[in-house]
Scaffold this active site. Structure first.
Site: not given
Length: 271
Positions: A158, A161
């Site tokens: 992913h 952050k």
């Protein structure tokens, strides 16, 4: 089919765009927590040519009963938060409105509420409603059943952050009866979401991989789910329930059937 959307974050907006572009759905309204964008038109906000109303309202402007009486819908799609159920669920259930929830996680009490609602209307919950991920999970269960001795690893990637482990990866681990430490995480750049299940055989490797290219993939899953749920009896459904009938190969009559009580599989080939 007239639909209403709960939640208008990044994913909700992507889903709204797919609903607006579909010929099978008519977006009546969007309800969100914030008063920002209140009374704006979703087609105008997203820059999509459409005659559908798609007006944005805040939860504080109307009760769900008032909203559904004034602007009735056939289905409500929830991309908000588990607390969203408190706003619309009872009002929708007593009107027989289809509820499609794409909330990633429900606490036990909220999940029990979904089961209770399903006694009155059609309810579907999927933590990740993309077609690809749900196909991947079914295929992984089949392969594990064929070769239970196989080494299995889950890799999720992913955006940089994202701090927590992917909820979808946790669901995959749970469905395959694997510990969460079987999940390997990668964080880099702006990756929307990639999930891979690696099966390590003694003399070969099988990789099942799903990559989300854009959040509109959730909208495609919603369209499939809504179309499949029309006419079904009241009950609590999953994407797996809707996809299983398609696991049939006409040439060899290979059928995959799920035992409704447990997530395991039986196979046979008709001669």
């Amino acid at each position: 089919m007239k639909v209403g959307l709960i939640g208008f974050g990044k994913t909700g907006r992507a889903v709204a765009s797919v609903l607006l572009e579909s010929k099978s759905t008519n977006l009546q309204w969007v309800v969100r927590q914030s008063t920002t964008l209140e009374h704006r038109s979703v087609p105008e906000f997203l820059g999509i040519q459409s005659d559908e109303p798609g007006l944005i309202y805040s939860k504080d402007e109307f009760t769900a009963d008032q909203l559904l009486d004034h602007m009735p819908v056939d289905a409500i799609i929830d991309f908000s938060h588990e607390s969203g159920l408190e706003y619309y669920a009872e009002a929708a259930a007593k009107r027989g409105i289809i509820i499609v929830s794409a909330i990633s996680h429900y606490e036990p009490a909220a999940h029990a509420k979904l089961k209770d609602l399903s006694k009155k209307t059609v309810v579907m919950h999927s933590p990740n409603i993309t077609l690809g991920i749900n196909f991947l999970m079914i295929a992984a269960k089949i392969l594990k059943n064929i070769a239970p001795y196989t080494d299995i690893e889950i890799i999720e990637e992913h955006f940089r952050k994202k701090s927590e482990v992917s909820g979808t990866a946790k669901v995959i681990a749970r469905e395959l009866d694997l510990p969460e430490d079987a999940i390997k995480t990668v964080r880099a750049g702006g990756i929307i979401g990639t999930h891979e299940i690696l099966f390590g055989f003694p003399y070969q490797t099988v990789r099942l991989k799903h990559e989300a290219i854009s959040r509109e993939a959730f909208g495609n899953g919603i369209l499939f789910a809504v179309e499949q749920l029309i006419g079904k009896p009241s009950g609590l459904y999953s994407m797996e329930d809707l996809l299983l009938p398609y696991f049939r190969l006409q040439e060899n009559e290979v059928e995959t059937i799920a035992d409704n009580r447990k997530p395991w599989w039986k196979f046979w080939i008709k001669g």
